[in-house]
Design an enzyme around this catalytic site. Structure first.
Site, mmCIF file in Angstrom:
data_model
loop_
_atom_site.group_PDB
_atom_site.id
_atom_site.type_symbol
_atom_site.label_atom_id
_atom_site.label_comp_id
_atom_site.label_asym_id
_atom_site.label_seq_id
_atom_site.Cartn_x
_atom_site.Cartn_y
_atom_site.Cartn_z
ATOM 1 C CG ASP A 1 -1.507 -0.379 7.797
ATOM 2 O OD1 ASP A 1 -2.374 0.486 7.563
ATOM 3 O OD2 ASP A 1 -1.392 -1.427 7.138
ATOM 4 C CD GLU B 1 -8.418 -1.659 7.352
ATOM 5 O OE1 GLU B 1 -9.254 -1.887 6.463
ATOM 6 O OE2 GLU B 1 -7.218 -1.454 7.102
ATOM 7 C CB VAL C 1 16.667 6.354 -2.014
ATOM 8 C CG1 VAL C 1 17.493 5.248 -2.668
ATOM 9 C CG2 VAL C 1 16.018 5.847 -0.729
ATOM 10 N NE ARG D 1 -2.535 -5.046 5.600
ATOM 11 C CZ ARG D 1 -2.956 -5.349 4.369
ATOM 12 N NH1 ARG D 1 -3.717 -6.387 4.177
ATOM 13 N NH2 ARG D 1 -2.596 -4.637 3.335
ATOM 14 C CB THR E 1 2.926 0.706 5.906
ATOM 15 O OG1 THR E 1 1.553 0.450 6.255
ATOM 16 C CG2 THR E 1 3.767 0.439 7.133
ATOM 17 C CG ASP F 1 1.668 -2.744 10.215
ATOM 18 O OD1 ASP F 1 2.532 -2.141 9.560
ATOM 19 O OD2 ASP F 1 0.865 -3.547 9.695
ATOM 20 N N GLY G 1 -10.657 13.533 19.961
ATOM 21 C CA GLY G 1 -11.569 13.634 21.113
ATOM 22 C C GLY G 1 -12.750 12.670 21.042
ATOM 23 N N GLY H 1 5.895 -2.031 3.577
ATOM 24 C CA GLY H 1 5.466 -2.504 4.892
ATOM 25 C C GLY H 1 5.931 -3.925 5.176
ATOM 26 C CG ASP H 2 3.421 -6.548 7.459
ATOM 27 O OD1 ASP H 2 2.971 -6.086 6.393
ATOM 28 O OD2 ASP H 2 2.723 -7.114 8.315
ATOM 29 N NE ARG I 1 -2.290 -4.432 -0.913
ATOM 30 C CZ ARG I 1 -1.722 -3.764 0.095
ATOM 31 N NH1 ARG I 1 -0.569 -4.167 0.595
ATOM 32 N NH2 ARG I 1 -2.303 -2.685 0.597
ATOM 33 N NE ARG J 1 13.732 16.444 -3.251
ATOM 34 C CZ ARG J 1 14.411 17.005 -2.266
ATOM 35 N NH1 ARG J 1 14.606 16.360 -1.140
ATOM 36 N NH2 ARG J 1 14.915 18.225 -2.420
ATOM 37 N N GLY K 1 0.835 -1.212 0.000
ATOM 38 C CA GLY K 1 0.000 0.000 0.000
ATOM 39 C C GLY K 1 0.860 1.248 0.000
#
Ligand code: F6P
Length: 292
Positions: A136, A231, A31, A180, A134, A138, A194, A110-111, A80, A29, A19
């Protein structure tokens, strides 16, 4: 068939995978320009592992990353890639890297991206650097991932707007956010926005617990409420939870907003472009920048 580990690194590949998240372009940029500064050439790999398997490589120079620091998405595109789960796919990717003289790869993702990179390194010995990207947040071993800060701020902006209309109509809103299996976005956006309650995958909440809090609020003259729903939470998603709450708690008119992919786009915050740095030690008269 393993890469010669003693060969000096002259050309690196860079790709984004999984994602997308705001700030990935700023990372590409950084890198490219850092590599050029160190006399290392850079090849862009399109659409993550997909492009590695399909031999979609593009030469990059300092100008190819001009005017992207503020743009969401990723100029290298992303995907993916189920084919990378298979050995045959990874072998093809390795052959393409070798025929393009690529000595090492920077993977932004991500992972799933990192798991693929680790297996690929173990099988073929291609040096890989994983850059956490990511929304997420995570990934193990890092407090922040590129895209998370922007996604949280997008969610907060939406919640602020929903709060206005919730208050105007005396309504109860369930706002579902992405993440996720992780509740990071929900927790930060819920606290920062809040919310009256936050439903997370990391913590099971019964319907009765939620209703008790909403009832307490109503008794305390609260005329509207916001519940943030991650989610990945285990109650079946914002629509299902809202339906169940509606049956038992009739105090407010109930509405649902699923923020969805709006959290993945947009101009990255400064944090998602530059990270914790740059920080300034003005007293000593110098400044550091994390990226070149
Ligand atoms: O991993 C980022 C993420 O946006 C998750 O929060 C979400 O569950 C998933 O990707 C959605 O993926 P896709 O865009 O492929 O549907």
């Amino acid at each position: 068939m393993v890469k010669d580990q003693n060969k000096p690194i002259k050309i690196i590949g860079v790709f984004t995978s999984g994602g997308d998240g705001p700030g990935m372009n700023a990372c590409i940029r950084a890198v490219v320009r850092t590599a050029i500064y160190h006399n290392v050439q850079v090849t862009g790999i399109m659409r993550g592992y997909e492009g590695m398997i399909d031999n979609e490589f593009i030469p990059m120079d300092a100008r190819s990353v001009s005017n992207i620091i503020h743009r969401g998405g990723t100029i290298l595109k992303t995907a993916r890639c189920p084919r990378f789960f298979e050995y045959e796919g990874r072998k093809k990717a390795y052959e393409n890297l070798m025929s393009n003289n690529i000595d090492g790869v920077v993977a932004i993702g991500g992972d799933g991206t990192f798991t693929g990179a680790e297996i690929f390194f173990e099988e073929f010995g291609v040096p890989m650097i994983g850059t956490p990207g990511t929304i997420d947040n995570d990934l193990f071993g890092t407090d922040y991932t590129i895209g998370y800060d922007t996604a949280v701020n997008t969610a907060i902006e939406a919640i602020d707007k929903i709060r206005d209309t919730a208050a105007a109509h005396d309504r109860l809103f369930f706002v579902e956010v992405m993440g996720r299996d992780s509740g990071c976005i929900a927790l930060a956006a819920g606290i920062g926005g809040g919310a009256e309650y936050i439903l997370l995958p990391e913590r099971d909440t019964t319907l009765d617990q939620l209703i008790e809090v909403l009832e307490r609020g109503a008794k305390n003259k609260k005329t509207s409420s916001i519940v943030v729903v991650a989610e990945g939470e285990h109650g079946g998603g914002a629509y299902k939870i809202a339906e169940k709450v509606k049956e038992k708690f009739k105090h407010y008119d109930t509405k649902v907003t699923v923020l969805g992919h709006v959290q993945r786009g947009g101009s990255p915050t400064c944090f998602d472009r530059a990270g914790k740095s740059p920080w300034c030690c003005c007293g000593r008269g110098f400044a550091w920048w994390r990226v070149a």
